[in-house]
Design an enzyme around this catalytic site. Structure first.
Site, short mmCIF file in Angstrom:
data_model
loop_
_atom_site.label_atom_id
_atom_site.label_comp_id
_atom_site.label_asym_id
_atom_site.label_seq_id
_atom_site.Cartn_x
_atom_site.Cartn_y
_atom_site.Cartn_z
CB CYS A 137 -0.93 -0.02 1.22
SG CYS A 137 -1.99 1.43 1.30
CB CYS A 140 -0.53 2.50 4.03
SG CYS A 140 -2.00 1.76 3.33
CG ASP A 141 3.15 1.28 4.56
OD1 ASP A 141 2.77 1.80 5.62
OD2 ASP A 141 2.86 0.11 4.24
#
Ligand code: NDP
Length: 311
Positions: A137, A140-141
């Site tokens: 992701c 997300c990261d």
């Protein structure tokens, strides 16, 4: 059916969608029973820090966030249980759901929040370094790798979208495409090709992600020239698609050709009145914790209205 229990509202799945549905359903006096499934807490339990969920100004670790969702649902009175739904019979109401192949639940309403699972390449190093530079992701990261070299594998719309997202944050994005062409829509491909700090590697397979405690490089293989090379990177993003966790509902619920459950636009209603779907199992587009939570709220409200019509 030896062991049967009757419930008003059954929730299957325990990511942000399932827990949010449980919070709303419990507060509406629907006495929800939630079965957590194989991965209690869902995909957020395999991410590290979540910085884009409103209300956590200092960020929060994904697994901890899911503990807090669960605690909130429990505090409202939801009955949260270990257990996996193994079979369903939506032929008539009450709907029947088998748990762990041993017990049957009869439910007046069912909320499906079984999520989706990222597909992985299947490399040992990918598993070992997951959460230490390997991620499925970028949204997300990616932020943790600001101004650093990163790589992404995949050639669909998701990979293109994530590569462009990463290109805004990272110094360079190395994008590995296993064939000589991309599957993504033309417009997305063009955007990727035109982005100066995305380098596309055609006909390229990932052999190994390297690093001891965190990612430090990746070994790739050009399947046309048979050449191997090593590229220094700090993060490796996998964007080769997701599986919606909907196999259980085949034959009962309408789904698209990839298995995503189809809900009536703007609602959580499936083709069977009384069965609702929320979160990633019905959303291939946004796939965010906050959108999943929002759709979980919708499912509980839709279920509440439906149950009201039965009284
Ligand atoms: P897709 O299934 O469309 O693409 C997966 C990609 O991963 C393919 O290019 C495939 O390669 C590649 N791949 C699969 N396995 C491997 C492997 N082992 N090694 C290397 N590469 C691999 O998934 P997406 O998540 O990209 O998209 C899912 C759906 O969501 C699509 O319909 C897409 O259009 C849609 N979507 C739309 C968006 C938008 O419109 N903004 C944004 C995101 C998704 P190959 O081509 O060789 O099979």
């Amino acid at each position: 059916m030896s062991d049967t229990e009757k419930v008003h509202c059954l929730i299957i799945g325990s990511g942000p969608a399932g827990y949010t549905a449980a919070i709303y359903a419990a507060r509406a006096n629907m006495h929800p029973v939630l079965y957590q499934g194989l991965q209690p807490g869902g995909q957020l339990t395999i991410t590290t820090e979540v910085e884009n969920y409103p209300g956590y100004p200092n960020g929060i670790m994904g697994p901890q966030m899911m503990v807090e969702f669960e605690q909130q649902a429990q505090r409202m009175g939801a009955d949260i249980r270990w257990g996996l739904a193994t079979k369903v019979d939506f032929g008539q109401r009450p709907f029947k759901v088998e748990i762990d192949e041993e017990k049957w639940i009869e439910a007046d309403s069912v909320i499906i929040a079984t999520g989706a699972s990222a597909k992985w390449l299947g490399l040992e190093s990918e598993n070992r370094l997951n959460g230490h530079g390997v991620s499925a992701c970028a949204v997300c990261d990616g932020f943790f790798f600001k101004n650093q070299e990163v790589a992404i594998v995949g050639a669909g719309d998701t990979a293109c979208e994530e590569a462009m997202y990463l290109a805004k944050l990272c110094s360079n994005v190395h994008m590995f495409i296993r064939r000589g062409e991309m599957r993504a829509s033309k417009v997305m491909q063009e955007r990727v090709i035109k982005t100066p700090n995305i380098k596309v590697y055609w006909n390229t397979d990932t052999l190994e992600i390297m690093g001891d405690r965190s990612v430090d490089s990746v070994k790739i293989f050009n399947n046309k020239t048979n050449e191997e090379s090593i590229i220094p990177i700090k993060a490796f993003f996998v964007a080769i698609g997701h599986h919606p966790n909907s196999d259980l509902f085949k034959g009962w619920l309408d789904m698209d050709d990839q298995g995503y459950l189809i809900t009536q636009p703007g609602t959580s209603k499936t083709n069977i009145p009384g069965v609702f779907a929320c979160g990633d199992v019905q959303d291939k587009n946004y796939r965010q914790a906050v959108t999943a939570a929002g759709s979980g709220c919708m499912a509980a409200l839709d279920a509440e209205r439906y149950l009201g019509t039965l009284e």
